[in-house]
Design a protein around this motif. Structure first.
Motif, PDB file in Angstrom:
ATOM      1  N   UNK A  24       6.978   7.085 -11.336  1.00 39.86           N
ATOM      2  CA  UNK A  24       6.247   6.211 -12.252  1.00 39.86           C
ATOM      3  C   UNK A  24       4.766   6.174 -11.892  1.00 39.86           C
ATOM      4  N   UNK A  25       3.924   6.220 -12.908  1.00 41.82           N
ATOM      5  CA  UNK A  25       2.485   6.079 -12.718  1.00 41.82           C
ATOM      6  C   UNK A  25       2.091   4.615 -12.841  1.00 41.82           C
ATOM      7  N   UNK A  26       0.820   4.335 -12.592  1.00 40.48           N
ATOM      8  CA  UNK A  26       0.348   2.952 -12.610  1.00 40.48           C
ATOM      9  C   UNK A  26       0.532   2.289 -13.977  1.00 40.48           C
ATOM     10  N   UNK A  27       0.294   3.015 -15.055  1.00 41.66           N
ATOM     11  CA  UNK A  27       0.458   2.422 -16.386  1.00 41.66           C
ATOM     12  C   UNK A  27       1.899   1.978 -16.607  1.00 41.66           C
ATOM     13  N   UNK A  28       2.852   2.842 -16.236  1.00 39.27           N
ATOM     14  CA  UNK A  28       4.267   2.497 -16.394  1.00 39.27           C
ATOM     15  C   UNK A  28       4.651   1.319 -15.497  1.00 39.27           C
ATOM     16  N   UNK A  29       4.154   1.319 -14.288  1.00 40.44           N
ATOM     17  CA  UNK A  29       4.451   0.230 -13.356  1.00 40.44           C
ATOM     18  C   UNK A  29       3.935  -1.096 -13.910  1.00 40.44           C
ATOM     19  N   UNK A  30       2.705  -1.096 -14.429  1.00 39.48           N
ATOM     20  CA  UNK A  30       2.126  -2.335 -14.969  1.00 39.48           C
ATOM     21  C   UNK A  30       2.892  -2.828 -16.197  1.00 39.48           C
ATOM     22  N   UNK A  31       3.388  -1.905 -17.027  1.00 37.29           N
ATOM     23  CA  UNK A  31       4.192  -2.305 -18.190  1.00 37.29           C
ATOM     24  C   UNK A  31       5.481  -2.986 -17.745  1.00 37.29           C
ATOM     25  N   UNK A  32       6.136  -2.428 -16.753  1.00 35.65           N
ATOM     26  CA  UNK A  32       7.369  -3.022 -16.224  1.00 35.65           C
ATOM     27  C   UNK A  32       7.075  -4.401 -15.651  1.00 35.65           C
ATOM     28  N   UNK A  33       6.018  -4.511 -14.881  1.00 29.90           N
ATOM     29  CA  UNK A  33       5.667  -5.798 -14.260  1.00 29.90           C
ATOM     30  C   UNK A  33       5.302  -6.840 -15.325  1.00 29.90           C
ATOM     31  N   UNK A  34       4.662  -6.413 -16.393  1.00 30.18           N
ATOM     32  CA  UNK A  34       4.317  -7.341 -17.474  1.00 30.18           C
ATOM     33  C   UNK A  34       5.579  -7.898 -18.128  1.00 30.18           C
ATOM     34  N   UNK A  35       6.605  -7.081 -18.262  1.00 31.99           N
ATOM     35  CA  UNK A  35       7.889  -7.566 -18.826  1.00 31.99           C
ATOM     36  C   UNK A  35       8.532  -8.589 -17.905  1.00 31.99           C
ATOM     37  N   UNK A  77      10.511  12.145  -7.099  1.00 35.95           N
ATOM     38  CA  UNK A  77      11.797  12.728  -7.486  1.00 35.95           C
ATOM     39  C   UNK A  77      11.683  13.533  -8.769  1.00 35.95           C
ATOM     40  N   UNK A  78      10.847  13.091  -9.690  1.00 35.31           N
ATOM     41  CA  UNK A  78      10.716  13.776 -10.976  1.00 35.31           C
ATOM     42  C   UNK A  78      10.030  15.130 -10.860  1.00 35.31           C
ATOM     43  N   UNK A  79       9.401  15.403  -9.739  1.00 31.06           N
ATOM     44  CA  UNK A  79       8.683  16.669  -9.559  1.00 31.06           C
ATOM     45  C   UNK A  79       9.395  17.613  -8.577  1.00 31.06           C
ATOM     46  N   UNK A  80      10.549  17.200  -8.113  1.00 32.35           N
ATOM     47  CA  UNK A  80      11.278  18.031  -7.156  1.00 32.35           C
ATOM     48  C   UNK A  80      12.078  19.093  -7.901  1.00 32.35           C
ATOM     49  N   UNK A  81      12.083  20.288  -7.348  1.00 35.44           N
ATOM     50  CA  UNK A  81      12.836  21.383  -7.948  1.00 35.44           C
ATOM     51  C   UNK A  81      14.047  21.686  -7.075  1.00 35.44           C
ATOM     52  N   UNK A  82      14.787  22.686  -7.469  1.00 38.35           N
ATOM     53  CA  UNK A  82      15.971  23.076  -6.693  1.00 38.35           C
ATOM     54  C   UNK A  82      15.592  23.621  -5.316  1.00 38.35           C
ATOM     55  N   UNK A  83      14.344  23.993  -5.134  1.00 36.66           N
ATOM     56  CA  UNK A  83      13.907  24.509  -3.833  1.00 36.66           C
ATOM     57  C   UNK A  83      13.466  23.391  -2.883  1.00 36.66           C
ATOM     58  N   UNK A  84      13.643  22.141  -3.317  1.00 37.40           N
ATOM     59  CA  UNK A  84      13.267  21.006  -2.468  1.00 37.40           C
ATOM     60  C   UNK A  84      14.340  20.816  -1.395  1.00 37.40           C
ATOM     61  N   UNK A 110       4.421  -4.836  -3.107  1.00 39.45           N
ATOM     62  CA  UNK A 110       3.833  -3.557  -2.703  1.00 39.45           C
ATOM     63  C   UNK A 110       4.921  -2.520  -2.458  1.00 39.45           C
ATOM     64  N   UNK A 111       5.972  -2.932  -1.791  1.00 32.04           N
ATOM     65  CA  UNK A 111       7.075  -2.019  -1.510  1.00 32.04           C
ATOM     66  C   UNK A 111       7.688  -1.514  -2.816  1.00 32.04           C
ATOM     67  N   UNK A 112       7.943  -2.429  -3.762  1.00 35.88           N
ATOM     68  CA  UNK A 112       8.492  -2.009  -5.055  1.00 35.88           C
ATOM     69  C   UNK A 112       7.535  -1.031  -5.746  1.00 35.88           C
ATOM     70  N   UNK A 113       6.267  -1.328  -5.730  1.00 35.54           N
ATOM     71  CA  UNK A 113       5.256  -0.499  -6.378  1.00 35.54           C
ATOM     72  C   UNK A 113       5.287   0.924  -5.809  1.00 35.54           C
ATOM     73  N   UNK A 114       5.341   1.039  -4.494  1.00 36.13           N
ATOM     74  CA  UNK A 114       5.346   2.365  -3.860  1.00 36.13           C
ATOM     75  C   UNK A 114       6.666   3.089  -4.106  1.00 36.13           C
ATOM     76  N   UNK A 115       7.768   2.367  -4.143  1.00 38.71           N
ATOM     77  CA  UNK A 115       9.059   2.977  -4.473  1.00 38.71           C
ATOM     78  C   UNK A 115       9.030   3.489  -5.907  1.00 38.71           C
ATOM     79  N   UNK A 116       8.378   2.756  -6.811  1.00 42.62           N
ATOM     80  CA  UNK A 116       8.238   3.210  -8.195  1.00 42.62           C
ATOM     81  C   UNK A 116       7.508   4.551  -8.250  1.00 42.62           C
ATOM     82  N   UNK A 117       6.492   4.736  -7.406  1.00 46.05           N
ATOM     83  CA  UNK A 117       5.804   6.027  -7.339  1.00 46.05           C
ATOM     84  C   UNK A 117       6.767   7.121  -6.867  1.00 46.05           C
TER      85      UNK A 117
END
Length: 129
Positions: A115-126, A65-72, A104-111
């Motif tokens: 979210x990248x792997x570093x951000x995902x791991x930080x969230x999971x650590x919390x 979603x963060x990489x989608x433009x108005x032409x999406x 796994x489903x949450x992880x892929x939805x985060x992508x």
């Protein structure tokens, strides 16, 4: 130990995992197909540079979603694939399969949300604290 689950049983586990995730993750999933396969195919393994001994539980393929433009628009759906056999092979119980599918489903939805792997791991650590 789980030796096998029918496709119907595994599909129900995925559906239940979707229902258990917080609504804010699910309601924003637009133009996303959630599916499963027994195992990643050779093309997916090659694309991710997976070695023969490495497992893959899930895969997000699409434009976050963060990489989608108005032409999406007028594009094929993004795809989240959950891989059945690797999850079963590493789970010692049906409860373990359910937990791994949900994670796994949450992880892929985060992508999907960019979210990248570093951000995902930080969230999971919390969550664990």
């Amino acid at each position: 130990m789980i030796s096998e689950l029918s496709d119907e049983e595994f599909s129900k586990i995925i559906a239940n995992a979707i229902d258990e995730l917080p609504e804010e993750y699910i309601k924003g999933l637009d133009n996303v197909a959630i599916t499963y396969e027994d195992d990643p195919n050779q093309e997916q393994r090659k694309e991710l540079n997976l070695r023969c001994h490495q497992s893959l539980f899930g895969l997000y393929q699409g434009i976050p979603k963060t990489k989608r433009s108005s032409s999406y628009n007028l594009v094929l759906p993004d795809k989240i694939t959950i891989f059945k056999n690797p999850i079963i092979a590493t789970s010692s119980s049906l409860d373990g399969v359910k937990k791994q599918v949900k994670h796994t489903l949450w992880h892929e939805i985060a992508h999907f949300y960019g979210l990248g792997h570093d951000e995902i791991h930080k969230i999971e650590a919390r969550w664990k604290n």
